[in-house]
Design a protein around this motif. Structure first.
Motif, mmCIF file in Angstrom:
data_model
loop_
_atom_site.group_PDB
_atom_site.id
_atom_site.type_symbol
_atom_site.label_atom_id
_atom_site.label_comp_id
_atom_site.label_asym_id
_atom_site.label_seq_id
_atom_site.Cartn_x
_atom_site.Cartn_y
_atom_site.Cartn_z
ATOM 1 N N MET A 110 0.843 -1.206 0.000
ATOM 2 C CA MET A 110 0.000 0.000 0.000
ATOM 3 C C MET A 110 0.872 1.248 0.000
ATOM 4 S SD MET A 110 -1.436 -0.326 3.877
ATOM 5 C CE MET A 110 -1.693 -2.077 3.846
ATOM 6 N N THR A 124 2.554 -5.365 4.187
ATOM 7 C CA THR A 124 2.140 -5.927 5.474
ATOM 8 C C THR A 124 2.761 -7.308 5.704
ATOM 9 O OG1 THR A 124 0.098 -6.753 4.444
ATOM 10 C CG2 THR A 124 -0.032 -4.697 5.679
ATOM 11 N N ILE A 137 0.793 -12.399 9.540
ATOM 12 C CA ILE A 137 0.537 -12.468 10.989
ATOM 13 C C ILE A 137 -0.106 -13.797 11.385
ATOM 14 C CG2 ILE A 137 0.573 -9.993 11.469
ATOM 15 C CD1 ILE A 137 -2.532 -10.058 11.524
ATOM 16 N N PHE A 189 2.421 -10.361 22.700
ATOM 17 C CA PHE A 189 1.496 -9.661 21.795
ATOM 18 C C PHE A 189 0.990 -8.377 22.472
ATOM 19 C CE2 PHE A 189 -2.758 -9.141 19.797
ATOM 20 C CZ PHE A 189 -2.443 -9.272 18.455
ATOM 21 N N ARG A 207 3.764 -5.818 22.668
ATOM 22 C CA ARG A 207 4.054 -5.194 21.367
ATOM 23 C C ARG A 207 3.001 -4.110 21.066
ATOM 24 N NH1 ARG A 207 4.812 -2.224 18.525
ATOM 25 N NH2 ARG A 207 5.407 -2.152 16.327
ATOM 26 N N ILE A 251 -8.063 -10.725 20.284
ATOM 27 C CA ILE A 251 -7.497 -10.722 18.925
ATOM 28 C C ILE A 251 -6.407 -11.794 18.825
ATOM 29 C CG2 ILE A 251 -6.195 -9.368 17.218
ATOM 30 C CD1 ILE A 251 -7.631 -6.865 18.350
#
Ligand code: HEC
Ligand code: HEC
Length: 323
Positions: free
Chosen positions: A238, A250, A253, A270, A273, A301
């Protein structure tokens, strides 16, 4: 020799005829409109609902990241409640898009739009004037409760007069708009409410319908917005918002042992971070808003991402020069 010439002439004529017909079709269809139902969503004046709306707008749903100018990004990262007056420029192959002013100003914002029009835009991807919205927003499956909360909050924000330029369609975009780009609407039954908590279900809801983790961490065609990669395997190139000479890519993940970011991260890694916020200045990820999510939201998440099948895919470096 003569026949070759004839064929070339014939092909040339055919090409000219084809382009002629194409331009007529494009001209006729470039402003096509679409139908979609108006959801029965109405703003309410309940302080808890409005608070939930604000939390989404400046947090997980990061509306401010896109509906304020790029010059405000640092303030948004720091958590300032900047006005949603629009003007963030997305320069992509089909068009140069200036995000609209979504404050309650009646002339330059959305103050004159009924709640059901705003709800239809977000749920069905059909804009207030009936055209297909370019697929930047992932809110098609936002629950009735959260859509109500977002709109209720938007109704309370003070109007800001700021006339944002209309989208400038490029030649390619004009053709795509006439023939390819269609509204992205819901594909599943929309939940009335998704209960917050550190659950896989809520994590999936945040990742796909609110925070757009899937929308950025899946390879997509920038011309049409269509998904072309495996979900969460990264590789979406992008434009960099703060440096037009760069593209941002990206990462994967998933938990793939070799190429997935989550392979060796514990739930606490996580969280840590995310608390740290943005590390790579050029990153397009709304780290600031995400850094302020509740522990349970981040745990949700993480727990959901851990259920995503690992995919081997190395998208390469995060920052690359524009070709
Ligand atoms: C990733 C960037 C991004 C995010 C995040 C985002 N928007 Fe948008 N939004 C856009 C763009 C780009 C457009 C213009 C699309 C077009 O005109 O094709 C838009 C258009 C809109 C419109 C106008 C639609 C119409 O009918 O013309 C509204 C209302 C809106 N956004 C509200 C929101 C709200 C509320 C949120 C957060 C819950 C949000 N947006 C989050 C990029 C974003
Ligand atoms: C607007 C696009 C965008 C959205 C939305 C987005 N990301 Fe990212 N993400 C990126 C980019 C670009 C990078 C690489 C640059 C960086 O590390 O900041 C990245 C990096 C990451 C990393 C690696 C960080 C590191 O330190 O190596 C993780 C993990 C991650 N994203 C998870 C998520 C999750 C979870 C969500 C949803 C809550 C999400 N992302 C939403 C664009 C996005």
């Amino acid at each position: 020799m003569k026949t070759t010439l004839k064929i070339i002439k014939g092909t040339g004529l055919f090409v000219i005829l084809f382009l002629f017909i194409l331009s007529i079709v494009v001209f006729a269809k470039k402003d096509r409109t679409f139908d979609a139902p108006y959801p029965a969503i109405q703003a309410v004046y309940d302080s808890a609902v409005i608070a939930r709306g604000k939390e989404l707008v400046y947090g997980a749903a990061h509306c401010a990241h896109c509906h304020a100018p790029v010059s405000q990004l640092d303030a948004i990262e720091r958590g300032e409640i900047v006005p949603l007056a629009g003007g963030h420029i997305f320069d992509i192959p089909p068009a140069k898009i200036y995000t609209p002013n979504i404050t309650s100003d009646k002339e330059t914002g959305i103050g004159a739009w009924p709640d059901s029009v705003i709800a239809r835009s977000l749920r069905y991807g059909v804009g207030h004037a009936g055209s297909a919205l370019v697929d930047f927003m992932p809110f098609q499956h936002l629950s009735d409760a959260d859509l109500t909360a977002v709109i209720s909050y938007l109704k309370t924000v003070p109007p800001v007069k700021n006339k944002v330029p209309a989208t400038e369609w490029k030649l390619l975009g004009t053709v795509l708009k006439a023939l390819v780009i269609e509204p992205t609407g819901p594909t599943i039954e929309i939940p009335k409410h998704v209960a917050p908590g550190a659950t896989v279900e809520y994590g999936k809801y945040l990742a796909e319908s609110v925070a757009n983790c899937r929308g950025c961490h899946t390879e997509r065609d920038l011309k049409t917005g269509k998904y072309i990669g495996t979900p969460y395997a990264g590789g979406f190139h992008m434009p960099c918002e703060v440096n037009p000479a760069l593209e941002v890519v990206t990462p994967n993940i998933t938990s793939d042992a070799q190429t997935g970011k989550l392979a060796n991260w514990t739930e606490d890694d996580f969280l840590q971070r995310f608390r740290k916020g943005k590390v790579i200045h050029e990153s397009t990820m709304p780290w600031g808003p995400f850094s302020r999510l509740a522990d349970d939201d981040l745990r949700a998440i993480y727990r959901f991402l851990k259920t995503v099948p690992p995919v081997t895919n190395d998208p390469g470096p995060v920052l690359v020069s524009v070709k």
